[in-house]
Design an enzyme around this catalytic site. Structure first.
Site, PDB file in Angstrom:
ATOM      1  N   SER A 126       0.832  -1.207   0.000  1.00 23.08           N
ATOM      2  CA  SER A 126       0.000   0.000   0.000  1.00 23.08           C
ATOM      3  C   SER A 126       0.860   1.248   0.000  1.00 23.08           C
ATOM      4  O   SER A 126       1.978   1.253   0.544  1.00 23.08           O
ATOM      5  CB  SER A 126      -0.895  -0.001   1.246  1.00 23.08           C
ATOM      6  OG  SER A 126      -1.518   1.251   1.429  1.00 23.08           O
ATOM      7  N   TYR A 151      -2.386  -0.200   9.936  1.00 19.46           N
ATOM      8  CA  TYR A 151      -2.577  -0.777   8.605  1.00 19.46           C
ATOM      9  C   TYR A 151      -1.283  -0.684   7.802  1.00 19.46           C
ATOM     10  O   TYR A 151      -0.828  -1.655   7.200  1.00 19.46           O
ATOM     11  CB  TYR A 151      -3.708  -0.058   7.876  1.00 19.46           C
ATOM     12  CG  TYR A 151      -3.829  -0.433   6.423  1.00 19.46           C
ATOM     13  CD1 TYR A 151      -4.267  -1.696   6.055  1.00 19.46           C
ATOM     14  CD2 TYR A 151      -3.499   0.477   5.419  1.00 19.46           C
ATOM     15  CE1 TYR A 151      -4.376  -2.050   4.719  1.00 19.46           C
ATOM     16  CE2 TYR A 151      -3.615   0.136   4.092  1.00 19.46           C
ATOM     17  CZ  TYR A 151      -4.046  -1.134   3.733  1.00 19.46           C
ATOM     18  OH  TYR A 151      -4.143  -1.485   2.406  1.00 19.46           O
TER      19      TYR A 151
END
Length: 349
Positions: A126, A151
């Site tokens: 990501s 995350y």
């Protein structure tokens, strides 16, 4: 045969469908969790089920024994790991779900790839891994040691785990740092989807940091094109890799990390205006401060991906938002009743 994890997810469904359309045998895995509207996930799964060459298993990546059964049943040559617990803000509330899915689940995938001699593992990282980095555009050659959300930390951990398996077991791994993917059948927890829901219901949208945010919005078809092009590009160790000046995107081991984004960041307010235009409605805006875990801007340097596979996004923001809105209107016709009749944006400007 290709395994796609998270096949009922946004990117996973489109990647699996593209491969099925090309005649590939695809095994799909998804646990159909309720992080967001399960009907969207079922709709995606039903769309894939129309293909005879699709084989679906509803299991959790954290269930090692269930994964072992799948890998034993099929001769899987390539794994595209897109299954994960998504969302930056949700990780503030439920960190346990991220550890279980993104760490335990990913380590299980690595073990299956090792045991069953998978030829290439492509996995989702990501843009969030860039965290506190300020240098723009974000480059995979830069260090990413300062994540600002759990995350992001789990995605950075995935890259580290992948490198370890590439080093220890010569498992070819390719990590893809996705930059704000959007499009039809997307995730309702993403800003553009939430904005659409609120705009059509005449509810105020929350605009963080006074709208002074930039995102490298990337249309789903462009993302899938990059993934598919990388499948035959199995990484090999770089014999000229310099341990004295290490490039974190490459290695002496068969390991690569790429950015995959639009390479043209857009100011959030421009994105909102484009959404307003295609919805034919004007948003009521509620300005909010920057939220914990958010970053002010994302901007992808995709030079290495272009050099490797000729990847270049072709979908403009206007084209992509129009496709999303066209789908949205068809999928949620009840949102466009007389109670939410379109408000002419062009006449208000």
């Amino acid at each position: 045969m290709i395994l796609v994890t998270g096949s009922s997810g946004f990117i996973g469904m489109y990647a699996a469908e593209r491969l099925l359309q090309e005649g590939k045998e695809v095994v799909g895995i998804d646990n159909h969790n309720d992080y967001y509207d399960i009907n969207l996930k079922k709709t995606r799964q039903e769309r894939l089920a129309l293909y005879e060459n699709f084989h679906f298993h509803e299991i959790d990546l954290a269930d090692a024994s269930a994964l072992e059964k799948v890998f034993s049943e099929y001769e899987i040559e390539v794994v595209i790991n897109l299954g994960a617990q998504a969302g930056v803000r949700y990780s503030l509330d439920r960190p346990d779900k991220y550890i279980q899915s993104n760490i335990v689940g990913f380590s299980n995938i690595l073990e299956m790839c090792r045991r069953h001699q998978v030829k290439h593992l492509i996995y989702a990282s990501s843009s969030s891994v860039y965290g506190a980095n300020k240098k723009m555009p974000f480059s995979p050659e830069d260090g990413v040691n300062h994540p600002v959300s759990l995350y992001a930390a789990t995605k950075k951990s995935n890259e580290l785990l992948a490198h370890t398996y590439s080093h220890l077991y010569s498992l070819p791994t390719t990590g893809l740092r996705f930059f704000t993917v959007y499009g039809p059948l997307g995730r309702p927890d993403m800003a553009y989807f939430k904005f659409a829901n609120k705009i059509v219901n005449d509810e105020p949208i929350q605009v963080y940091n006074n709208g002074d945010m930039m995102r490298d919005f990337t249309y789903i078809d462009d993302i899938v094109e990059g993934i598919v092009r990388l499948i035959p590009e199995t990484p090999a160790g770089d014999p000229e890799w310099d341990a004295g000046n290490p490039d974190p995107s490459t290695s002496y081991a068969p390991y690569r990390v790429y950015n995959i984004g639009n390479n043209q960041p857009v100011v959030l307010m421009e994105f909102i205006e484009t959404l307003e235009k295609h919805l034919g409605m004007e948003a009521r805006k509620e300005y909010m401060p920057m939220q914990p875990g958010d970053v002010q801007a994302t901007y992808a340097n995709i030079d290495s991906l272009q050099q490797a596979v000729g990847f270049k996004p072709v979908t403009t923001l206007d084209q992509g938002i129009k496709k999303f809105v066209d789908w949205y209107k068809a999928f949620y016709p009840e949102h466009f009743s007389e109670r939410s009749a379109p408000r002419d944006v062009e006449n208000k400007r």
